[in-house]
Design a protein around this motif. Sequence first.
Motif, PDB file in Angstrom:
ATOM      1  N   UNK A  54      44.531 -18.964  -0.284  1.00 22.79           N
ATOM      2  CA  UNK A  54      44.731 -17.793   0.548  1.00 22.79           C
ATOM      3  C   UNK A  54      44.343 -18.370   2.104  1.00 22.79           C
ATOM      4  N   UNK A  55      43.768 -19.327   2.381  1.00 24.75           N
ATOM      5  CA  UNK A  55      43.580 -19.709   3.646  1.00 24.75           C
ATOM      6  C   UNK A  55      42.683 -18.849   4.437  1.00 24.75           C
ATOM      7  N   UNK A  56      41.790 -18.417   3.743  1.00 22.89           N
ATOM      8  CA  UNK A  56      40.771 -17.472   4.330  1.00 22.89           C
ATOM      9  C   UNK A  56      39.431 -17.425   3.346  1.00 22.89           C
ATOM     10  N   UNK A  57      38.428 -16.931   3.490  1.00 24.57           N
ATOM     11  CA  UNK A  57      37.111 -16.882   3.070  1.00 24.57           C
ATOM     12  C   UNK A  57      37.350 -15.427   2.095  1.00 24.57           C
ATOM     13  N   UNK A  58      36.830 -15.619   0.952  1.00 19.55           N
ATOM     14  CA  UNK A  58      36.778 -14.236   0.066  1.00 19.55           C
ATOM     15  C   UNK A  58      35.543 -13.441   0.394  1.00 19.55           C
ATOM     16  N   UNK A  62      39.640 -20.008  -0.871  1.00 19.01           N
ATOM     17  CA  UNK A  62      39.975 -20.646   0.428  1.00 19.01           C
ATOM     18  C   UNK A  62      41.413 -21.342   0.578  1.00 19.01           C
ATOM     19  N   UNK A  63      41.469 -22.238  -0.410  1.00 17.71           N
ATOM     20  CA  UNK A  63      42.449 -23.295  -0.279  1.00 17.71           C
ATOM     21  C   UNK A  63      43.825 -22.429  -0.677  1.00 17.71           C
ATOM     22  N   UNK A  74      31.591 -22.754 -11.247  1.00 14.96           N
ATOM     23  CA  UNK A  74      30.813 -21.805 -10.739  1.00 14.96           C
ATOM     24  C   UNK A  74      31.564 -20.726  -9.723  1.00 14.96           C
ATOM     25  N   UNK A  75      30.797 -19.727  -9.277  1.00 14.26           N
ATOM     26  CA  UNK A  75      31.220 -18.982  -8.215  1.00 14.26           C
ATOM     27  C   UNK A  75      31.693 -19.668  -6.907  1.00 14.26           C
ATOM     28  N   UNK A  76      30.837 -20.805  -6.547  1.00 12.90           N
ATOM     29  CA  UNK A  76      31.100 -21.398  -5.451  1.00 12.90           C
ATOM     30  C   UNK A  76      32.420 -22.098  -5.410  1.00 12.90           C
ATOM     31  N   UNK A  77      32.805 -22.548  -6.728  1.00 14.63           N
ATOM     32  CA  UNK A  77      33.962 -23.154  -7.034  1.00 14.63           C
ATOM     33  C   UNK A  77      35.180 -22.346  -6.792  1.00 14.63           C
ATOM     34  N   UNK A  78      34.982 -21.194  -7.344  1.00 15.22           N
ATOM     35  CA  UNK A  78      35.907 -20.136  -7.079  1.00 15.22           C
ATOM     36  C   UNK A  78      36.142 -19.752  -5.745  1.00 15.22           C
ATOM     37  N   UNK A  79      35.169 -19.773  -5.034  1.00 14.75           N
ATOM     38  CA  UNK A  79      35.312 -19.352  -3.633  1.00 14.75           C
ATOM     39  C   UNK A  79      35.939 -20.447  -2.773  1.00 14.75           C
ATOM     40  N   UNK A  80      35.722 -21.485  -3.338  1.00 17.45           N
ATOM     41  CA  UNK A  80      36.429 -22.675  -2.553  1.00 17.45           C
ATOM     42  C   UNK A  80      37.870 -22.769  -2.774  1.00 17.45           C
ATOM     43  N   UNK A  81      38.224 -22.437  -4.059  1.00 20.69           N
ATOM     44  CA  UNK A  81      39.576 -22.421  -4.401  1.00 20.69           C
ATOM     45  C   UNK A  81      40.432 -21.245  -3.776  1.00 20.69           C
TER      46      UNK A  81
END
Length: 387
Positions: A14-18, A11-12, A2-9
């Motif tokens: 790049x240490x920031x939110x997309x 952050x992991x 999902x998009x949510x999984x890609x967003x979490x990954x």
Amino acid sequence: MTAARAARAFRAAHAAACDGVWAAPGRVNLIGEYTDVNEGFVMPFALPHRTWVAARARTDGRLRLHSAAVPGGVVEVRPDDLVPGGVRGWAAYPAGVLWALREAGHDVPGADLHVESDVPAGAGLSSSAALEVATALALDGLGGAGLSRPALARLAQRAENAFAGVPCGLMDQTASACCRDGHVLHLDTRHLSQRQVPFDPAAHGLRLLVVDTRVRHEVGAGAYAQRRAGCETAARALGVRALRDVAYAQLPGALQELATDPGTAGLRGLVRHVVTENHRVGEVAALLEAGEARATGALLTAGHASLRDDFGVSCPELDLVVAAATGAGALGARMTGAGFGGSAVVLAEAAAEETVRAAVAGAFAAAGHRAPRVVGVTPAQGAGRVA
């Protein structure tokens, strides 16, 4: 996935939110193979399988790339690296997209990217185009250029041709960017005109299967370039801009003309395939628009025979899929993609799906091949922002 999984990954990594997540699908070409590199006609559809790119803008012009599928952490691409040949491996595809956008005069920023995908790599389903188109959408979204989907597809193709060094046509990127749910895309690759042709196999009691042979023969890349060059030589010999300009009714005369010169006689099979394949595209489009989806099966199988015998880009594993599937009652089957391995598409009655699957699996086992991967698919939506 999902998009949510890609967003979490993201952050992991790049240490920031997309700033957002964009996705682009792989594709299957229903009919029209090697016609796009001859300015002809194709009919792809988008797969449910897609590549997700989570992205965040940077102010220093750099790309920092991370992929869930590639070990080794973040790959950093500096502005000075953004020249053809300056980036190698998987990173050349997203880097090439940034290069193509900037070369075309679009003011797009650098970016941090995280990539995830369930498009099978090496299966002839355009995993590279999905990555390019998703990246192009992300960079366009971050920069606010507001480019159209066809324009982004052309820039993605340029990235693959000029930056990554792969001489592909325009079909893959256009299919990924522009296909619609429940349709195949009739694309004129010269004039870039598009027509969405309704195709809902389930509504007709049909099933589309993609069979990934899970093999890729090494001859593929060089043979692709060789055949493309052969088509160009044949077009020059016939006095046309591209083989698309040889009408179906003119084919016998064109073949006779080539036969008179020892330097072009060996190109007759290439010409015969391209001309007849363009004709098959038109026939399939007409049948689908008339609601005669079943009747397209024989044209798919004829297309495979042409790719095998005239264009010479099939392989034993793809031929086995087609023979086993049609032998078990499938309406039609053909290789899809560049060939020498990869995938085949099968059209079958829904009631015969399990019989066809079992026949293909049994044929591969009897031949001592690794079990193929068989997936039922429906024409899906093209690329877009998903978060």
